[in-house]
Design a protein around this motif. Structure first.
Motif, mmCIF file in Angstrom:
data_model
loop_
_atom_site.group_PDB
_atom_site.id
_atom_site.type_symbol
_atom_site.label_atom_id
_atom_site.label_comp_id
_atom_site.label_asym_id
_atom_site.label_seq_id
_atom_site.Cartn_x
_atom_site.Cartn_y
_atom_site.Cartn_z
ATOM 1 N N ARG A 2 57.353 16.098 26.608
ATOM 2 C CA ARG A 2 56.960 17.376 27.163
ATOM 3 C C ARG A 2 57.027 18.429 26.043
ATOM 4 O O ARG A 2 57.630 18.184 24.998
ATOM 5 N N PRO A 3 56.405 19.581 26.246
ATOM 6 C CA PRO A 3 56.454 20.624 25.216
ATOM 7 C C PRO A 3 57.894 20.996 24.865
ATOM 8 O O PRO A 3 58.751 21.095 25.747
ATOM 9 N N THR A 5 60.405 23.767 22.815
ATOM 10 C CA THR A 5 60.566 25.068 22.170
ATOM 11 C C THR A 5 62.038 25.283 21.877
ATOM 12 O O THR A 5 62.874 25.083 22.762
#
Length: 228
Positions: A2-3, A5
């Motif tokens: 998943r992304p 950050t």
């Protein structure tokens, strides 16, 4: 994956901190440095790294009561705290840290699977920032960090190996695994269990290969967030 950050220096009041977001899972990690070590280490000249883990009541779909009100952490929380602490200590040269303790606090503000893995990865960034500050202030001569450290969940769902399981996938997994690995490609910890059915050696190898792919992506994000 998943992304991913990672926001470093998320909490300006802490010596080191980071907000890590992996998909919908979000964890605030802070690192605090304290002079002195636990009693069993006093006089050794070595430092210590320890971790605490907690989840906000509405980090999940339904409210989870604060463990403080129960008087003690749950078995799950205690196990995750030990996992985070062990993983972080594996990449720290505690002789170079001196007689100091680094407390890493991981607070889950939104949970959608993989909270312990996100805590390890975000906790490493917070810890790295804290010991880097010690080095910048010349409190220690050398950085005590041996390597970057990432972690990820993998599993088998409906017969398919999956990387970085969200909660819905994790709840259906036949096999559940968490792996922590360094930037040198060395595994720090592997937790694997059959949730619904036994798994083969071939499946184990495939899951480890998937974990390595995911952890490499996480470590790249760590490198973007902080240089050591």
């Amino acid at each position: 994956m998943r992304p991913i950050t990672i926001t470093p220096d998320y909490m300006p009041t802490a010596e080191g901190s980071a907000l890590i977001e992996i998909g919908n899972t979000k964890v605030i990690c802070t690192a605090s440095v304290e002079d002195g070590t636990p009693a069993f280490m006093r006089g050794s000249g070595r430092g210590w790294v320890t971790a605490e883990y907690a989840m906000l009541p509405r980090a999940t779909v339904t409210r989870t009561p604060r463990e403080l009100n129960r008087g003690r952490p749950s078995g799950r929380t205690a196990e995750i705290q030990r996992l985070i602490g062990r993983s972080l200590r594996a990449v720290v040269d505690r002789d170079k840290l001196g007689e100091r303790t680094v407390h890493v606090d991981c607070d889950v503000i939104q949970a959608d699977g993989g909270t312990r893995a996100a805590s390890i990865a975000g906790g490493w960034v917070a810890m790295a920032a804290a010991v880097k500050q010690l080095h910048d202030y010349k409190a220690i001569r050398e950085l005590p960090l041996r390597a970057y450290l990432g972690a990820v969940s993998v599993g088998v769902v409906a017969g398919r190996p999956l990387l970085d399981l969200c909660y819905e996938e994790d709840s259906r997994a036949d096999v559940d695994m968490n792996a922590a690995m360094t930037s040198a490609g060395e595994f720090v910890e592997i937790q694997a269990c059959a949730e619904g059915r036994a798994f083969s050696r071939e499946q184990l190898s495939e899951l480890l290969s998937l974990a390595e792919i995911g952890i490499e992506q996480i470590i790249q994000k760590q490198k973007d967030a902080i240089k050591i």
